[in-house]
Design an enzyme around this catalytic site. Sequence first.
Site, short mmCIF file in Angstrom:
data_model
loop_
_atom_site.label_atom_id
_atom_site.label_comp_id
_atom_site.label_asym_id
_atom_site.label_seq_id
_atom_site.Cartn_x
_atom_site.Cartn_y
_atom_site.Cartn_z
N CYS A 38 17.13 -2.47 -9.71
CA CYS A 38 17.84 -3.74 -9.88
C CYS A 38 16.93 -4.92 -9.54
CB CYS A 38 19.08 -3.74 -9.00
SG CYS A 38 20.05 -5.22 -9.19
N ARG A 40 -8.90 7.50 -6.78
CA ARG A 40 -8.41 7.33 -8.15
C ARG A 40 -9.19 8.15 -9.18
NH1 ARG A 40 -5.96 2.63 -9.68
NH2 ARG A 40 -6.97 1.57 -7.96
N1 LLP Z 1 -11.91 4.66 1.03
C1 LLP Z 1 -11.23 3.67 1.61
C2 LLP Z 1 -11.57 3.24 2.95
C3 LLP Z 1 -10.17 3.07 0.91
O1 LLP Z 1 -9.50 2.06 1.49
C4 LLP Z 1 -9.84 3.50 -0.39
C5 LLP Z 1 -8.75 2.89 -1.13
C6 LLP Z 1 -10.60 4.55 -0.95
C7 LLP Z 1 -11.63 5.10 -0.21
C8 LLP Z 1 -10.31 5.12 -2.32
O2 LLP Z 1 -10.51 4.18 -3.33
P1 LLP Z 1 -10.38 4.63 -4.87
O3 LLP Z 1 -11.53 5.57 -5.17
O4 LLP Z 1 -9.09 5.32 -5.04
O5 LLP Z 1 -10.47 3.37 -5.61
N2 LLP Z 1 -2.87 1.12 -4.46
C9 LLP Z 1 -3.97 0.53 -5.19
C10 LLP Z 1 -5.31 1.01 -4.70
C11 LLP Z 1 -5.52 0.79 -3.22
C12 LLP Z 1 -6.82 1.34 -2.72
C13 LLP Z 1 -6.86 1.35 -1.23
N3 LLP Z 1 -8.06 1.91 -0.68
C14 LLP Z 1 -3.76 0.81 -6.68
O6 LLP Z 1 -2.80 1.47 -7.04
O7 LLP Z 1 -4.55 0.34 -7.52
#
Ligand code: LLP
Length: 442
Positions: free
Chosen positions: A366, A286
């Site tokens: 919908c 992110r």
């Molecule tokens: N590494 C692992 C093992 C992960 O499971 C994830 C995210 C990341 C790195 C990256 O995390 P970040 O830096 O993006 O926070 N769909 C959700 C977020 C799900 C995150 C899943 N794992 C949302 O839209 O908020």
Amino acid sequence: MAKEKKENNHLVFGGVDMVELVESYGTPLYVTDENKLRENFGSYKSAFEQAGTNVDIYYAVKANGNLAILRILASEGAGADVFSAGELHLTKFAGIPAEKILFNGNSKSEEDLREAVESDVRVSVDSLDELRTLSAVANELGKEVEIAIRVNPDVLPEVNPKIATGLKESKFGIPFYEVISACEEAKKLDNISLTGIHCHIGSQILDVSVFREATEKMMDLVERLHGKGIALEFVDLGGGLGIRYRKEEKEIAPTPRDLAEAILPVFEKKMKELGINLKLILEPGRSIVGATTILLSRVNAVKLSPYMACGVVVQSPTAYKNFVAIDAGFNLLLRPVMYDAYHEVVVANKVNEQVSELYTVVGPVCEAGDIIAKDRMLPEVKRGDLVAILDAGAYGFSMSSQYNGRPRCAEVLVCDGKVDLIRSRESVEDLIRNQEIPARLM
Ligand code: LLP
């Protein structure tokens, strides 16, 4: 150009007028700013490299797996955290070297493991079951595979429960108290080379103190393993750094430098005490891509509450609402529905106009829950206006679907006024592709 267009009341992004852009590319449309992407990656590198840490940044492909984005990150030196054979394929195609790829996942099939071993990438092993299967697969292929053990550290970040991943009750990783024995077993298994430990505690984390807590737990494991004569080469602390979705309110997001300041003292101190040198791996998703991208969407209809239509503003939970219905819904951006996530919304052809009305911005799906932005003050909105949903680069397109028979939208890359299409808009053909009507039904 940017200034001229601002006077035109138009949103400019990556040096490009968004109102003109959609005349060529249509809506809905994801737009990514290449410079912002490079900057975000660069800020990680500089925060950790300036501190003298031996660090690799493995971009979390699940956040946004567009090939152009992966290619840009590869050119900046990124590695990749992949969570499926499909993501592995994307990263290899984009030119990320195998030695900088970690294959993650809590439920890997034998084919997944075979793919990982054949591709010479490291595997983060999530269970004892997987450990034993991986050993057998590597044996059969006559290859050695490097692994990390995925640790469940039992750390609680203050985030939406759906994106907290390192709690006792989370499905990810080997329980903290079993990690040492899992490592001992790994050491004995054929064709397995244990080189690291890995954790990921959650996502959209705004308070970095939990990263420090996780680092302490992970370094405690390093020490205990060291005491048993098990030497590691790296510690992977995952991703999770949050970004600032709320611009108006006082939401403050930590920077990669804040993260470095929270975790490096713990990491460095333990290495010094033990007289060892480890590589640090981070897996941000992110915080690399979230703010690089906006989702542009056309207003198909405006519905005013009866009061509003008479020029009276009524802000009561029981009053009818004013709705702005746009052509992008949770089919293209699931986050508001799935996590009650907040995304800033602006009217891209009215950026200099004063906000005057309270609207709820909804998609075309919908389902009553297809709400993109609830109760937002915007300038007066009319059918045909262009809405920009901000900070949509992470878990936006990558979580999209064709629900309600809606082909997925296009994606473009903008850079200093230049525009490149990086994914074509799907058509109804894409809805039909791969489906078969059995001959007996024809
Ligand atoms: N590494 C692992 C093992 C992960 O499971 C994830 C995210 C990341 C790195 C990256 O995390 P970040 O830096 O993006 O926070 N769909 C959700 C977020 C799900 C995150 C899943 N794992 C949302 O839209 O908020």
